[in-house]
Design a protein around this motif. Structure first.
Motif, PDB file in Angstrom:
ATOM      1  N   MET A 270      50.305  34.177 -14.427  1.00  0.00           N
ATOM      2  CA  MET A 270      50.566  34.182 -15.874  1.00  0.00           C
ATOM      3  C   MET A 270      51.110  32.837 -16.301  1.00  0.00           C
ATOM      4  O   MET A 270      51.448  31.988 -15.484  1.00  0.00           O
ATOM      5  CB  MET A 270      51.551  35.301 -16.227  1.00  0.00           C
TER       6      MET A 270
ATOM      7  N   HIS B 183      46.185  32.185 -10.169  1.00  0.00           N
ATOM      8  CA  HIS B 183      46.964  32.151 -11.397  1.00  0.00           C
ATOM      9  C   HIS B 183      47.417  33.571 -11.765  1.00  0.00           C
ATOM     10  O   HIS B 183      46.625  34.501 -11.760  1.00  0.00           O
ATOM     11  CB  HIS B 183      46.092  31.557 -12.508  1.00  0.00           C
TER      12      HIS B 183
ATOM     13  N   PHE C 279      44.671  41.606 -13.150  1.00  0.00           N
ATOM     14  CA  PHE C 279      45.803  40.885 -12.552  1.00  0.00           C
ATOM     15  C   PHE C 279      45.718  40.933 -11.030  1.00  0.00           C
ATOM     16  O   PHE C 279      44.877  41.634 -10.470  1.00  0.00           O
ATOM     17  CB  PHE C 279      47.129  41.485 -13.039  1.00  0.00           C
TER      18      PHE C 279
ATOM     19  N   GLU D 229      51.200  29.195 -18.816  1.00  0.00           N
ATOM     20  CA  GLU D 229      50.286  28.053 -18.924  1.00  0.00           C
ATOM     21  C   GLU D 229      51.030  26.762 -18.692  1.00  0.00           C
ATOM     22  O   GLU D 229      52.246  26.679 -18.897  1.00  0.00           O
ATOM     23  CB  GLU D 229      49.657  28.040 -20.319  1.00  0.00           C
TER      24      GLU D 229
END
Lengths: 379, 164
Positions: free
Chosen positions: A75, A73, A229, A77
């Motif tokens: 960024m 993942h 990240f 939703e």
């Protein structure tokens, strides 16, 4: 003495973990999505939260971040999520080896009879029902987020240390430069303060490559986990499988290299009456397995706790923001400050856990190869 | 429970990656790095040792130098003393010889004087004898110039002789 500390530390960490879980789970269950408008009027404060289609669920967010996943993942939703699809590799005696990218299974889609439920890949039949029996026979070799992160750090380590080794070969006998001077004190630290002092001058050389690899493996993976990240952010060392594997390797090396003296101390501690041995021997045998188990739990719990705390602080922002945007902004100041503080602490913990794991592994090897005359000093 | 359930796939990949990294790093990183570190530590130790040794040698050399200097000094002193001794001896020797020579010369002179004296005395004696004889002749001549006088003499002589 150290053993006592070893046992207590994971306990305290687990305790903390428990509180952290309680805290986060209370956040999960505070707002039940099924509570429709009936309770909405009654609970005025929760009004905004419940009325929205999508509610912020801190527990789910945290669990999603700290557990393994078939996609990486990045960024966003839900439908707007941007995630790196990872290869799914599945073997079963019936379907053979199957490999495809994980985006085929996105949003619960069925592909080649496979379906992704949470993080588990299961086999579904033609009706879309989960075939429990066939699913239990699946071997999931997928390159998950943790595996991918593991590989990234493995390549990073290979690049780092081989380039450092080349630097040594390039200017032999010269003062270290660049990355060499960063890693050299650590290598010497592991050699002198961990391996030599715990295993002894004579035998430490055999274990040094393993200890160095474990130390830097844990440390670099811990640090990678702190990067929020891609290619970091995966909770590799906070995954129990990693701790389990490392602890199992430590256990196997300990047992293989154990000498007669080690076994004699476990099976029949010298100088102890038989009556006591009946009690002591099972404890010693249990302790033999407990030591690597504790290694696993300590690493797992410490790193997991770090990730949970960092995410919890950030979740606070959104929990409060759903009540009131201004409150969210206000809380964010404290959250960020606390996260920075925790980040600093985690930097220390990342090193400390690598050190503790390596030191204890070295100490276990040390007791396994200890000669008789040294052994007497412990009692 | 998902958290504490180790995933098979991850264990598998972990074993593979860890085994691989352990093998590769051992072969291409740890062994050369540790060897190099060991070598460098040894060379540093050697350098320190040899510096220490050089220092000690220097010290030994310095003390040696001092010893040589001291030796030279004592030797110089000895030489000076010898020279002084020789000088004194020479002077005293010379003095001795000179006094001896003087004495010898004195003796010779004295002997010569004695000889000369003796010769003079002999000559004097001879002259005195001659003179005495001449005087006696003259006296005798004067004494025996008359018969009376001859008688007186014979009488005197006879008086002295007696008949014993």
């Amino acid at each position: 003495m150290t053993n006592n500390n070893n046992i207590f530390k994971p306990f305290s960490v687990s305790l903390f973990l428990l509180f952290a879980c309680l805290f986060t789970s209370s956040a999960i269950y505070a707002y039940d999505p099924d509570n429709k408008s009936t309770e909405k009027q009654a609970v005025g404060a929760a009004k905004e939260l419940v009325s929205k289609d999508k509610k912020f669920n801190a527990g789910e967010l945290i669990i999603n971040h700290i557990t393994d996943s078939h996609e990486w993942h990045v960024m966003g939703e839900g439908e707007h999520a941007i995630a790196l699809p990872l290869p799914v590799i599945i073997y079963s005696s019936e379907t053979g080896l199957t490999a495809f990218l994980s985006n085929k299974l996105e949003d619960g889609e069925v592909y080649k009879g496979f379906k992704l439920i949470k993080n588990d890949i299961v086999i579904v039949d033609a009706d879309g029902q989960v075939d429990e029996k066939a699913s239990s026979k699946l071997w999931d070799f997928s390159i998950t987020k943790n595996v991918a992160s593991l590989m990234v750090s493995v390549f990073l380590m290979l690049w780092m240390f081989i380039s450092v080794a080349k630097a040594y070969a390039r200017n032999p006998g010269k003062a270290p430069k660049g990355m060499q001077s960063l890693l050299e004190p650590l290598i010497i630290f592991v050699r002198d303060d961990i391996a030599k002092s715990s295993i002894g001058e004579k035998k430490y050389k055999r274990y040094l490559p393993f200890l160095l690899t474990v130390f830097f493996f844990i440390w670099i993976n811990n640090l990678m986990g702190l990067i929020p990240f891609l290619p970091g952010g995966a909770n590799v060392t906070g995954n129990i499988a990693i701790g389990l594997t490392l602890a199992a390797i430590v256990f196997v090396i300990t047992v293989i290299s154990a000498n007669k003296n080690y076994w004699r101390h476990i099976i029949a501690m010298p100088g102890v009456p038989i009556g006591v041995l009946v009690l002591l021997t099972p404890i010693e045998i249990f302790g033999m397995f407990l030591k690597p188990f504790v290694l696993m739990i300590r690493l797992f719990a410490n790193m997991l706790a770090g990730h949970i705390i960092a995410l919890s602080f950030f979740s606070l922002i959104f929990i409060f923001a759903e009540m009131n945007t201004a409150v969210g902004w206000g809380v964010s100041i404290f959250s960020v400050a606390f996260t920075i503080f925790m980040g600093m602490l985690e930097l220390l913990v990342a090193f400390l856990q690598a050190y503790v794991f390596t030191l204890l592994a070295a100490m276990y090897f040390g007791t396994a190869v200890e000669e008789h005359h040294h052994a007497e000093e412990h009692h | 429970m998902e958290l504490v359930k180790p995933a098979f796939g991850l264990i598998f990949w972990m074993c593979v990656s860890f085994g691989l990294i352990l093998f590769i790093l051992k072969k291409f990183a740890w062994t050369p790095i540790l060897n190099m570190l060991h070598e460098r530590e040894e060379s540093i130790q050697n350098a320190l040792d040899s510096a220490e040794k050089a220092k000690e040698e220097m010290k030994a050399l310095q003390s040696n130098n001092e010893k040589i200097l001291a030796d030279a000094r004592t030797e110089r002193d000895l030489l000076l003393k010898d020279a002084r001794d020789i000088r004194e001896k020479m002077i005293s020797d010379a003095k001795g010889i000179a006094s001896k020579e003087g004495e010898r010369m004195l003796t010779i002179a004295r002997e010569n004087i004695q000889n000369e004296k003796m010769a003079a005395i002999t000559e004097l004696k001879n002259q005195v004898a001659t003179l005495s004889i001449e005087i006696a002749e003259k006296i005798l001549k004067s004494e025996l110039s008359s018969d009376e006088k001859q008688k007186t003499l014979v009488n005197t002589l006879l008086k002295d002789v007696n008949l014993n």
